[in-house]
Scaffold this active site. Structure first.
Site, short mmCIF file in Angstrom:
data_model
loop_
_atom_site.label_atom_id
_atom_site.label_comp_id
_atom_site.label_asym_id
_atom_site.label_seq_id
_atom_site.Cartn_x
_atom_site.Cartn_y
_atom_site.Cartn_z
N PRO A 275 0.79 -12.68 4.88
CA PRO A 275 -0.92 -12.49 5.54
C PRO A 275 -0.94 -11.78 6.26
CG PRO A 275 -0.28 -15.02 4.80
CD PRO A 275 0.88 -13.74 4.61
N GLU A 276 -1.80 -10.14 6.42
CA GLU A 276 -1.94 -9.81 6.93
C GLU A 276 -3.75 -10.41 7.59
OE1 GLU A 276 -1.12 -6.01 6.62
OE2 GLU A 276 0.35 -6.72 5.47
N LYS B 70 -3.31 -12.59 13.43
CA LYS B 70 -2.51 -12.43 12.00
C LYS B 70 -3.34 -14.45 12.13
CE LYS B 70 0.10 -8.80 11.13
NZ LYS B 70 1.32 -8.56 10.89
N ARG C 269 11.67 -1.39 7.34
CA ARG C 269 10.66 -2.57 6.61
C ARG C 269 9.81 -0.97 6.16
NH1 ARG C 269 7.09 -5.40 10.61
NH2 ARG C 269 9.32 -5.99 12.10
#
Length: 288
Positions: free
Chosen positions: A2-3, A61, A267
DNA sequence: CCCCAGTCCTGCGGGC
DNA sequence: TGCCCGCAGGACTGGG
């Protein structure tokens, strides 16, 4: 993962409990290691029982349930957490429950497969200290062009890495950073202090357009299927990703190059070398 | 200031 | 076919 768009979708769904009065809170017995709940559940319960939810907000967030006691329940989903009002994906990863009277639905659940998330109760002062403007940057949906430029220009990091820093800007994570930079046609490894006035203008426009578009589609549900809205329905924005997770595919924007994957700050970053050239946007290449 | 590695955690998929 | 390792990464910490 979830962003901002996923958490905003959770927030809008969870707003159905505004006006409800809390009748019970409980950790849900779960075979996995328990998630973080602060303070201890007995103290937590004493402070929230009988209190009403006056607003459901989003802080970066995180989903925030504001209570009429001025305390706030802060839910942080991290990687695999979900705020649910019905139909959990499974029972075994349900972690926390808040029950209400005076509203439908009668319960709000926190579900988290990996259990990296948390549920915390803050006083107003604690909330400001932990997540106030001194800690968390302006929200990515509301930030002005001037704020964005001034805050990001103060660092010399790669623009993609800076977008992930919640102290600079709140809400953007790995997936949307890739998508935003692609739409803005900025190379993810470009250093912030080297961006031009036109780069900032395009970045700011892409920030808004990508996030708003993703919210309209209720976020991205990736192939692992984890992300769901409060009614356990998947999002649809994954069908509109331009670069994220598409290494080797032809860029949908220029149709002329394959999407590359590189690693930044441990990332994955996905981008198009043709659309997002470091040199291509400049008037002169002299000195490079 | 900036970067890197490690930490938490589970499920899944690549490789052998 | 089955098993193991590595990877996914948001937030945070400690070291260089």
């Amino acid at each position: 993962m979830p962003e901002l768009p996923e958490v905003e979708t959770m927030r809008r769904g969870a707003a159905a409990v505004v006006g409800g009065r809390i009748t019970a809170v409980a950790r849900v017995p779960c075979p996995a290691k328990p998630i973080t709940v602060r303070p201890r559940i007995d103290v937590f319960r004493r402070r929230v029982l009988g209190k009403a939810v006056v607003a459901v907000e989003r802080l970066g967030k995180r989903v925030v349930l504001r209570l009429d006691s001025s305390d706030a329940i802060v839910i942080e989903p991290r990687m695999t957490g979900l705020v649910l009002l019905a139909h959990p994906p499974d029972r075994e990863h349900l972690r926390f429950c808040v029950r209400f009277r005076g509203v439908t639905p009668r319960a709000l659940w926190y579900w988290d497969r990996r259990g990296l998330g948390s549920v915390r109760l803050f006083t107003a002062g604690q909330l400001d200290a932990a997540l106030g403007a001194a800690v968390l940057g302006p929200d990515a949906l509301n930030v002005t062009l001037g704020q964005l430029r001034e805050r990001m220009r103060a660092v010399r990091r790669a623009v993609k890495v800076a977008l992930l820093d919640q102290r600079i800007l709140a809400g953007v994570g790995n997936l949307y950073a890739c998508e935003i930079l692609h739409v803005a046609r900025i190379h993810p490894a470009q250093r912030c202090h080297r961006l031009t006035a036109d780069d900032w203008r395009r970045l700011h426009a892409a920030l808004r357009s990508v996030l708003e578009e993703a919210i309209r589609y209720e976020g991205s549900t990736l192939s692992d299927g984890t992300y769901r809205n409060v009614l356990n329905a998947p999002g649809a924005y994954q069908n509109h990703h331009r670069v994220y997770g598409r290494a080797g595919e032809i860029c949908p924007t220029c149709g002329g190059a394959a999407i590359c994957r590189i690693v930044q700050a441990q990332r994955s970053t996905f981008f198009c070398v043709a659309c997002q050239s470091k040199r291509g946007r400049r008037k002169t290449n002299a000195g490079r």
